[in-house]
Design an enzyme around this catalytic site. Structure first.
Site, PDB file in Angstrom:
ATOM      1  N   PHE A 136      76.543  38.336 -17.652  1.00 56.69           N
ATOM      2  CA  PHE A 136      76.399  37.179 -16.766  1.00 56.69           C
ATOM      3  C   PHE A 136      77.571  37.037 -15.804  1.00 56.69           C
ATOM      4  CE2 PHE A 136      79.292  33.647 -17.680  1.00 56.69           C
ATOM      5  CZ  PHE A 136      79.973  34.135 -18.771  1.00 56.69           C
ATOM      6  N   LYS A 137      78.677  37.714 -16.080  1.00 58.04           N
ATOM      7  CA  LYS A 137      79.845  37.585 -15.209  1.00 58.04           C
ATOM      8  C   LYS A 137      79.555  38.045 -13.783  1.00 58.04           C
ATOM      9  CE  LYS A 137      83.268  37.414 -18.824  1.00 58.04           C
ATOM     10  NZ  LYS A 137      82.423  37.529 -20.038  1.00 58.04           N
ATOM     11  N   ASP A 138      78.549  38.899 -13.622  1.00 54.71           N
ATOM     12  CA  ASP A 138      78.169  39.324 -12.261  1.00 54.71           C
ATOM     13  C   ASP A 138      77.756  38.138 -11.381  1.00 54.71           C
ATOM     14  OD1 ASP A 138      78.528  42.103 -12.642  1.00 54.71           O
ATOM     15  OD2 ASP A 138      76.550  42.285 -13.569  1.00 54.71           O
TER      16      ASP A 138
END
Ligand SMILES: *Cc1c(COP(=O)(O)O)cnc(C)c1O
Length: 492
Positions: A136-138
């Site tokens: 999810f860091k993208d």
């Protein structure tokens, strides 16, 4: 796109522009002794000068009618609507913002960007792992990279980004910064101590502005070297050093949008919402708290922890005391001191920065947060917490696969298990899936007997050439390497 959607977007756009001028938020530090800052300072500096974290001086409101209208918008349009009040329009115009946001999500592999998948009658999974590095860091970092490049380009500046990673952050930051005109990125990781997939997601990026450093040391050694670099003020200024770790406000801002997107996709109109969030540094779940402050009808945010359960103990027992970090099957949550918790603490202490500074000072020296009982009672108005050990995590992966055919990663499994332990109370429950199962194939295989495949865009990852510089755990060597390869000096 349909004609109706276009009309609605036009109306939203006009609305945003009409009232924009006075609406743009200013930022204050959670430690209270830095002056108010603009978005540009907040974006580029990351941390306030008094050591605090930036938060908006007040919360802009998204009117209920606008929230309802989001269901007709694309993911990029939702992001644009949600983040607009946080960024001055003199710095990033509406047209710039739309371009930057569309670019940020153009590499995601699912047309819905953040698809919502039904797990059972009242539970949904929001898949946040279709970005370039499968975590999810993208969502935040792709946006951050575009904003950095835009603002630096306008100012004719360059930055040198230096970071340390034990896994997911490094690859997401590298993907977000690769081939940008105004950035160089140096990423340190402990040699031999990150998984092969994680290492290759970094070292196979051969862009000229990306420099991977395999350090002969531990993750803590990597982090210490980065801290020493930032503490050397001459070096910091001459290299224009900056960081992209999760304390940067722009990352929180970028994550807030998917809470709105999830609500817009639920087929239950005006549902009251529970979000269940696999939690480490408290950045993701804090973004949910921000969504509620902006007007999203969130009843409950469930903090899901693994055996590193300091937040569980805080929210349930009013005890926030540090213990040693223990490795688990969900390594991105193996954290004791969650840096973004400071932002919640600021609100719990009625936005009294001096009180935050004093509380954190005591926490650092005594290992215990003072007055935790009262603070956690206040926080329980919206937060709850659950924890799972490794065996429970494996059991959740196994049973979800058996019941639905879906493979989930161990971080997501901690949250699904936490959801099962939380009463529904008439809400619709959304579990955030933070990583693709193929990022953690060993745990998934152990639980389900199946080894998940990497998606097509990474299927040749194991055959791609790698590039990394191996360095000793030595500040001098590290400094010399960064100075020799950063382009900031040659252009200034
Ligand atoms: C970073 C990460 C987390 C923890 O998120 P925080 O914002 O630090 O709480 C959870 N799951 C995965 C897969 C991650 O990469």
């Amino acid at each position: 796109m349909t004609w109706l959607a276009l009309c609605l977007l036009g109306a939203l756009d006009r609305l945003a522009r009409f009232s924009a001028k006075d609406l743009f938020v200013k930022y204050v530090s959670t430690r209270g002794s830095a002056p108010e800052q603009t978005f540009e300072d907040v974006l580029l500096s990351g941390l306030a000068r008094d050591g605090g974290l930036f938060v908006p001086a007040e919360w802009p409101q998204i009117p209920a009618a606008d929230i309802r209208a989001l269901e007709h918008l694309s993911y990029a349009q939702i992001v644009t609507r949600i983040v607009r009040p946080f960024i001055e329009d003199t710095l990033v115009t509406d047209a710039d913002l739309i371009r930057i946001v569309e670019q940020a999500y153009s590499d995601f592999r699912d047309p819905d960007i953040a698809p919502l998948v039904q797990l059972d009658e009242d539970t949904w999974i929001l898949e946040l792992f279709h970005g370039p590095t499968l975590a999810f860091k993208d969502f935040a970092l792709q946006l951050l990279g575009g904003l950095f490049d835009h603002v630096l380009g306008m100012r004719g500046k360059r930055l040198t980004i230096v970071g340390a990673t034990s896994g997911d952050t490094g690859s997401a930051a590298i993907e977000a910064c690769r081939d940008r005109d105004n950035l160089d990125v140096f990423m340190l990781f402990p040699e031999g101590r990150v998984s092969e997939v994680q290492r290759r997601q970094m070292t196979t990026v051969l862009s000229k502005n990306v420099h991977n450093i395999a350090l002969r040391g531990t993750f803590d050694d990597c982090q210490d070297l980065v801290k020493v670099m930032f503490a050397d003020h001459d070096l910091r200024d001459s290299l224009a050093l900056s960081a992209v770790n999760s304390i940067n406000w722009a990352r929180v801002m970028g994550q807030t949008a998917y809470y709105f997107a999830a609500a817009a996709k639920l087929p239950v109109p005006n549902a009251k919402l529970t979000f269940v969030v696999p939690t480490g540094n408290f950045g993701n779940v804090y973004a949910g708290y921000v969504a509620q402050k902006l007007g999203l009808p969130i009843e409950k945010l469930v903090v899901a922890s693994n055996r590193n359960d300091i937040l569980y103990r805080f929210f349930n027992q009013g005890d926030m005391s540090i213990t040693d970090v223990e490795p688990s099957l969900s390594p991105s949550m193996d954290i004791q001191v969650s840096s973004n918790f400071e932002r919640l603490l600021f609100d719990l202490l009625d936005r009294d920065g001096a009180a935050v500074a004093a509380a954190l000072q005591a926490f650092r020296t005594d290992g215990v947060l003072p007055d935790s009982g009262r603070l956690s009672a206040d926080a329980r108005g919206i937060f709850e917490a659950q924890r799972l050990d490794d065996n429970e995590t494996l059991e959740v992966i196994r049973s979800v696969h058996e019941n639905t055919g879906m493979l989930i990663d161990p971080h997501t499994a901690v949250a699904v298990g936490a959801a099962q332990k939380t009463p529904l109370d008439g809400t619709q429950r959304v579990v955030l899936a933070t990583a693709h199962p193929a990022k953690f194939p060993n745990a998934v295989e152990k639980a389900s007997g199946l080894r998940p495949d990497l998606p097509p865009h990474l299927s040749d990852l194991m055959d791609r050439p790698e590039r990394a510089e191996t360095l000793d755990n030595d500040f001098q060597a590290m400094r010399d390497y960064v100075c020799a390869h950063a382009t900031v000096r040659k252009t200034s």
